[in-house]
Design an enzyme around this catalytic site. Structure first.
Site, PDB file in Angstrom:
ATOM      1  N   ASP A 111      -0.758 -18.380  -0.664  1.00  0.00           N
ATOM      2  CA  ASP A 111       0.435 -18.488  -0.040  1.00  0.00           C
ATOM      3  C   ASP A 111       0.221 -18.208   1.367  1.00  0.00           C
ATOM      4  O   ASP A 111      -0.708 -17.680   1.726  1.00  0.00           O
ATOM      5  CB  ASP A 111       1.653 -17.372  -0.416  1.00  0.00           C
ATOM      6  N   GLU A 134       0.876 -13.449  -1.922  1.00  0.00           N
ATOM      7  CA  GLU A 134       0.089 -12.051  -1.297  1.00  0.00           C
ATOM      8  C   GLU A 134       0.908 -11.649  -0.093  1.00  0.00           C
ATOM      9  O   GLU A 134       0.902 -10.342   0.165  1.00  0.00           O
ATOM     10  CB  GLU A 134      -1.345 -12.386  -1.257  1.00  0.00           C
TER      11      GLU A 134
END
Length: 395
Positions: free
Chosen positions: A86, A148
């Protein structure tokens, strides 16, 4: 047979191709990462490597874990190459080019996530054919996570799956941008959401209300007082650029009109603790102030006043052992013996927390991440490819 130089050129070209592909997926944390994950899964399957996907509850995101077995087919032990898929938003940022189209300018590859941290993932994937051809005595593992950037929310599910399946790697390299230097420690991060509930009233009748904003402000000031105390008294670790634990209030919302005493106020605070400090002790101090000082004061104005604190995303700090095999290996492969500790958080502490010794080492620099025109230098990616190739050969 290809010469080593030609092999290096091929790997660098493959890394660039993978990075172009990965950047094109808008994996901002609010979006699904499945298109990227499934592309990686299919590419690995085409090379004879099966990947396990660990989905979130909504099944619109997934972690990926894949093992490149040792020459004898062994899958236990070995080293994990870990990265998150991400990226942070581009909203409101002034980019010189499309953030989801990789662009090269002056030896730099621009694109959202190019530095943090799709460059490392691209290098890892580009080397899979080489890894598979190496006569390794130990396996290599690929671990790619989701979310994350919003508090390391995805990796715990990946690690739980490893425990359930009995997979026990011996070490891990998290490829966050460190300039290809070894980072052995980082702070923990802990996020909390607080809601203060008072009583609404006309602002001319203050004695009939309980002002949630004002009481929230008292708690925020207490959090700032704690932060000032850590700054003034420590504990300290001077290997960090900010050598003490920090607390900040970063979002707040409350009130409906200028002439109405607000009955609600909510805010978000975080603290980033040195690895040796207990996050629970810091939070206990805040909750003790709420129960012993703030609520009694609020109850004199409104007996039903209350304060709710909800724990949000969190990731533990990292303190790698210099004697751990992965630390010694990473230092040997990079010829880097300096002690480096960073204030930002990564997933490394999560791996370390389940008994997998971990260090942080990856291409690019953190100052290049999260900004408009995020980039990773071409030579940083080449250094990463060389490092990962040496790591594979060391097995």
């Amino acid at each position: 047979m290809d010469t080593p130089t030609q092999t290096a050129q091929d790997a660098n070209t493959a890394t660039r191709a993978w990075l172009e592909k990965l950047v094109a997926f808008d994996t901002t944390s609010r979006n699904s990462n499945l298109a990227l994950i499934e592309t990686v899964r299919d590419a690995l399957k085409g090379q004879g490597v099966d990947a396990v996907l660990v989905h979130n509850a909504e099944r619109n995101k997934a972690n990926l874990f894949a093992t490149l077995p040792a020459q004898d087919g062994g899958t236990q032990g070995g080293i994990v190459l870990s990265g998150h898929t991400d990226v942070v938003p581009v909203d409101g940022q002034d980019w010189s080019s499309d953030p989801f189209t990789l662009q090269e300018r002056d030896g730099r590859l621009y694109g959202r996530g190019s530095c943090d941290m799709k460059g490392y993932i691209a290098a890892s994937l580009a080397l899979v054919p080489e890894f598979l051809a190496m006569p390794r005595k130990k396996p290599l593992h690929l671990a790619f996570s989701y979310d994350e950037e919003v508090g390391c929310a995805g990796a715990p599910y990946l690690l739980a799956d490893l425990r359930e399946r009995g997979i026990r790697p011996e070490g891990c390299v998290v490829g966050e941008p460190t300039g290809m230097q070894v980072v052995v420690a980082h702070k923990g991060i802990n996020v909390f959401h607080c809601r203060v509930h008072g009583k609404a009233a006309h602002s001319s009748l203050t004695s009939q209300g309980c002002n949630a904003i004002e009481h929230a402000a008292r708690l925020i000031c207490h959090i700032r007082d704690l932060a000032d105390a850590y700054r003034a008294k420590g504990p300290y670790d001077n290997f960090y650029d900010v050598p003490f634990s920090t607390l900040t209030t970063n979002q707040i919302r409350g009130g409906i009109a200028v002439n109405t005493i607000p009955d609600a106020c909510e805010f978000t605070y975080e603290f980033r603790n040195l690895p040796g400090m207990s996050p629970g002790d810091i939070q206990a101090d805040i909750e003790r102030y709420v129960s012993e000082t703030l609520l009694p004061r609020m109850h004199t104005e409104f007996p039903d006043a209350r304060v709710e604190i909800e724990k949000g995303p969190a990731a533990p700090g990292l303190e790698a052992s210099e004697q751990a095999a992965i630390t010694e290996l990473a230092r040997a492969l990079t010829r880097d013996t300096a002690t480096r500790k960073v204030a930002y958080a990564t997933e490394a502490g999560l791996f370390q927390g389940i008994g997998i010794p971990t260090v942080v080492c990856g291409p690019g620099h953190i100052v290049q991440a999260h900004k408009p025109d995020e980039y990773v230098a071409v030579d940083q990616l080449a250094d990463c490819v060389a490092f990962l190739r040496r790591l594979g050969r060391s097995l």
